[in-house]
Motif scaffolding. Structure first.
Motif, PDB file in Angstrom:
ATOM      1  N   GLU A 198      60.362  70.418  34.094  1.00 63.21           N
ATOM      2  CA  GLU A 198      60.780  71.349  34.669  1.00 63.21           C
ATOM      3  C   GLU A 198      59.760  72.362  34.939  1.00 63.21           C
ATOM      4  N   LYS A 199      59.642  73.338  34.949  1.00 60.52           N
ATOM      5  CA  LYS A 199      58.865  73.935  36.347  1.00 60.52           C
ATOM      6  C   LYS A 199      57.293  73.879  35.668  1.00 60.52           C
ATOM      7  N   SER A 200      57.491  74.576  34.220  1.00 60.43           N
ATOM      8  CA  SER A 200      56.318  74.739  33.638  1.00 60.43           C
ATOM      9  C   SER A 200      55.907  73.672  33.291  1.00 60.43           C
ATOM     10  N   GLU A 201      56.331  71.956  34.144  1.00 57.50           N
ATOM     11  CA  GLU A 201      55.467  70.631  33.471  1.00 57.50           C
ATOM     12  C   GLU A 201      54.928  70.005  34.678  1.00 57.50           C
ATOM     13  N   VAL A 202      54.052  69.256  34.926  1.00 54.61           N
ATOM     14  CA  VAL A 202      53.572  69.474  35.441  1.00 54.61           C
ATOM     15  C   VAL A 202      53.348  68.074  35.378  1.00 54.61           C
ATOM     16  N   ALA A 203      53.790  66.905  37.160  1.00 56.77           N
ATOM     17  CA  ALA A 203      54.210  65.821  37.167  1.00 56.77           C
ATOM     18  C   ALA A 203      52.985  64.958  37.673  1.00 56.77           C
ATOM     19  N   PRO A 204      52.997  63.430  36.982  1.00 56.33           N
ATOM     20  CA  PRO A 204      51.072  63.038  37.721  1.00 56.33           C
ATOM     21  C   PRO A 204      50.960  62.533  38.997  1.00 56.33           C
ATOM     22  N   SER A 205      49.851  62.893  39.547  1.00 56.62           N
ATOM     23  CA  SER A 205      49.682  62.776  40.454  1.00 56.62           C
ATOM     24  C   SER A 205      50.025  61.451  40.973  1.00 56.62           C
ATOM     25  N   LYS A 206      50.433  61.565  42.317  1.00 57.02           N
ATOM     26  CA  LYS A 206      50.382  59.646  42.426  1.00 57.02           C
ATOM     27  C   LYS A 206      48.747  59.643  43.147  1.00 57.02           C
ATOM     28  N   LEU A 207      48.125  60.420  43.169  1.00 49.11           N
ATOM     29  CA  LEU A 207      46.588  60.027  43.864  1.00 49.11           C
ATOM     30  C   LEU A 207      45.486  59.488  42.847  1.00 49.11           C
ATOM     31  N   THR A 208      46.202  59.954  41.387  1.00 48.57           N
ATOM     32  CA  THR A 208      45.485  59.278  40.107  1.00 48.57           C
ATOM     33  C   THR A 208      45.751  58.530  39.919  1.00 48.57           C
ATOM     34  N   MET A 209      47.312  58.463  39.957  1.00 51.77           N
ATOM     35  CA  MET A 209      48.071  56.519  39.646  1.00 51.77           C
ATOM     36  C   MET A 209      47.046  55.854  40.993  1.00 51.77           C
ATOM     37  N   LYS A 210      47.285  55.726  42.376  1.00 52.52           N
ATOM     38  CA  LYS A 210      46.812  54.858  43.351  1.00 52.52           C
ATOM     39  C   LYS A 210      45.151  54.820  42.776  1.00 52.52           C
ATOM     40  N   LEU A 211      44.551  55.923  42.531  1.00 54.31           N
ATOM     41  CA  LEU A 211      43.156  55.636  42.539  1.00 54.31           C
ATOM     42  C   LEU A 211      43.162  54.532  40.550  1.00 54.31           C
ATOM     43  N   LYS A 212      43.647  54.668  39.721  1.00 56.31           N
ATOM     44  CA  LYS A 212      43.948  53.764  39.005  1.00 56.31           C
ATOM     45  C   LYS A 212      44.190  52.485  39.171  1.00 56.31           C
ATOM     46  N   ASP A 213      45.198  52.201  39.776  1.00 52.74           N
ATOM     47  CA  ASP A 213      45.448  50.975  40.699  1.00 52.74           C
ATOM     48  C   ASP A 213      44.332  50.271  40.546  1.00 52.74           C
ATOM     49  N   ALA A 214      44.153  51.455  42.436  1.00 54.68           N
ATOM     50  CA  ALA A 214      42.629  50.528  42.725  1.00 54.68           C
ATOM     51  C   ALA A 214      41.465  49.981  41.975  1.00 54.68           C
TER      52      ALA A 214
ATOM     53  N   GLU B  12      41.389  49.461  38.761  1.00 54.70           N
ATOM     54  CA  GLU B  12      41.953  48.175  39.005  1.00 54.70           C
ATOM     55  C   GLU B  12      42.139  46.558  38.828  1.00 54.70           C
ATOM     56  N   LEU B  13      42.726  46.656  40.243  1.00 53.41           N
ATOM     57  CA  LEU B  13      42.052  45.196  41.923  1.00 53.41           C
ATOM     58  C   LEU B  13      40.667  45.557  41.442  1.00 53.41           C
ATOM     59  N   LEU B  14      39.709  46.109  41.903  1.00 50.27           N
ATOM     60  CA  LEU B  14      38.444  46.150  42.185  1.00 50.27           C
ATOM     61  C   LEU B  14      37.753  45.303  41.101  1.00 50.27           C
ATOM     62  N   LEU B  15      38.016  45.562  39.746  1.00 56.20           N
ATOM     63  CA  LEU B  15      38.050  46.037  38.500  1.00 56.20           C
ATOM     64  C   LEU B  15      38.183  43.840  38.432  1.00 56.20           C
ATOM     65  N   SER B  16      39.005  43.485  38.716  1.00 57.39           N
ATOM     66  CA  SER B  16      40.540  41.553  38.645  1.00 57.39           C
ATOM     67  C   SER B  16      39.320  41.236  39.326  1.00 57.39           C
ATOM     68  N   PHE B  17      39.256  41.659  40.636  1.00 56.35           N
ATOM     69  CA  PHE B  17      38.402  40.815  41.523  1.00 56.35           C
ATOM     70  C   PHE B  17      37.137  40.305  41.558  1.00 56.35           C
ATOM     71  N   PHE B  18      36.086  41.491  40.334  1.00 58.53           N
ATOM     72  CA  PHE B  18      34.923  41.413  40.293  1.00 58.53           C
ATOM     73  C   PHE B  18      34.680  41.007  38.634  1.00 58.53           C
ATOM     74  N   ARG B  19      35.966  40.347  38.197  1.00 60.55           N
ATOM     75  CA  ARG B  19      36.113  39.793  36.713  1.00 60.55           C
ATOM     76  C   ARG B  19      37.022  38.865  36.378  1.00 60.55           C
ATOM     77  N   PRO B  20      36.640  37.836  37.682  1.00 53.77           N
ATOM     78  CA  PRO B  20      38.342  36.520  37.687  1.00 53.77           C
ATOM     79  C   PRO B  20      38.290  36.158  36.006  1.00 53.77           C
ATOM     80  N   VAL B  21      39.115  35.910  36.158  1.00 52.85           N
ATOM     81  CA  VAL B  21      39.803  34.975  34.466  1.00 52.85           C
ATOM     82  C   VAL B  21      40.735  33.790  34.851  1.00 52.85           C
ATOM     83  N   THR B  22      40.426  33.012  33.763  1.00 51.44           N
ATOM     84  CA  THR B  22      41.496  31.467  34.265  1.00 51.44           C
ATOM     85  C   THR B  22      42.384  31.653  32.320  1.00 51.44           C
ATOM     86  N   CYS B  23      43.066  30.467  32.832  1.00 49.32           N
ATOM     87  CA  CYS B  23      43.247  30.616  31.262  1.00 49.32           C
ATOM     88  C   CYS B  23      43.384  28.668  31.755  1.00 49.32           C
TER      89      CYS B  23
END
Length: 151
Positions: free
Chosen positions: A12-28, A30-41
């Motif tokens: 609705e008009k009073s609700e605020v949608a989550p920002s796409k920028l914060t989602m992109k920053l979170k994804d970035a 996570e990618l950076l963290l997974s690059f510097f902390r590789p794991v294996t099974c």
């Protein structure tokens, strides 16, 4: 009347949608963290298996969805935490540092090549005002000199 009600919640008009920028920053992040902390099974015999934080009774697909490792043997845990992969981290850092040195090594040559063609930076490319004045004076003087002899 024949349409089903929408399953998703409409903002609705009073609700605020989550920002796409914060989602992109979170994804970035996570990618950076997974690059510097590789794991294996792959585990070695001396490594102890730690049960996955989401539970023990998970099947293989649920285990992989929660970023855990499924066990292939029946006597061990069915789902365990992955291990740090130090070899992969060393390789990634080596490639990153080598790429950085390659860029830093090529950067001066690229800058020099670009700036050498620029008239505003390279004084040999722009016209010299003193030389232009001398040429104008000589032309004017030669026209004056030849102009008097022609009379």
């Amino acid at each position: 009347s024949g349409f089903a009600p929408p399953a998703k919640h409409v903002l609705e008009k009073s609700e605020v949608a989550p920002s796409k920028l914060t989602m992109k920053l979170k994804d970035a992040y996570e990618l950076l963290l997974s690059f510097f902390r590789p794991v294996t099974c792959r585990h070695k015999d001396e490594q102890a298996l730690i049960p996955c934080h989401v539970g023990e009774g998970l099947n293989t697909s649920e285990c992989l969805e929660n970023k855990c490792c499924p066990s292939k043997s029946s006597h061990e845990l069915k789902c365990y935490m992955p291990f740090k992969d130090n070899m992969q981290l060393t390789f990634r850092l080596l490639v990153l540092v080598a790429g950085g040195f390659l860029i830093l090594g090529c950067l001066p040559f690229c800058c020099c090549a670009c700036l050498q063609r620029s008239q505003c930076v390279n004084p040999l490319r722009r016209a010299n005002k003193e030389v232009e004045q001398i040429v104008r004076k000589k032309r004017a003087h030669s026209e004056d000199a030849y102009g008097f002899t022609g009379l």
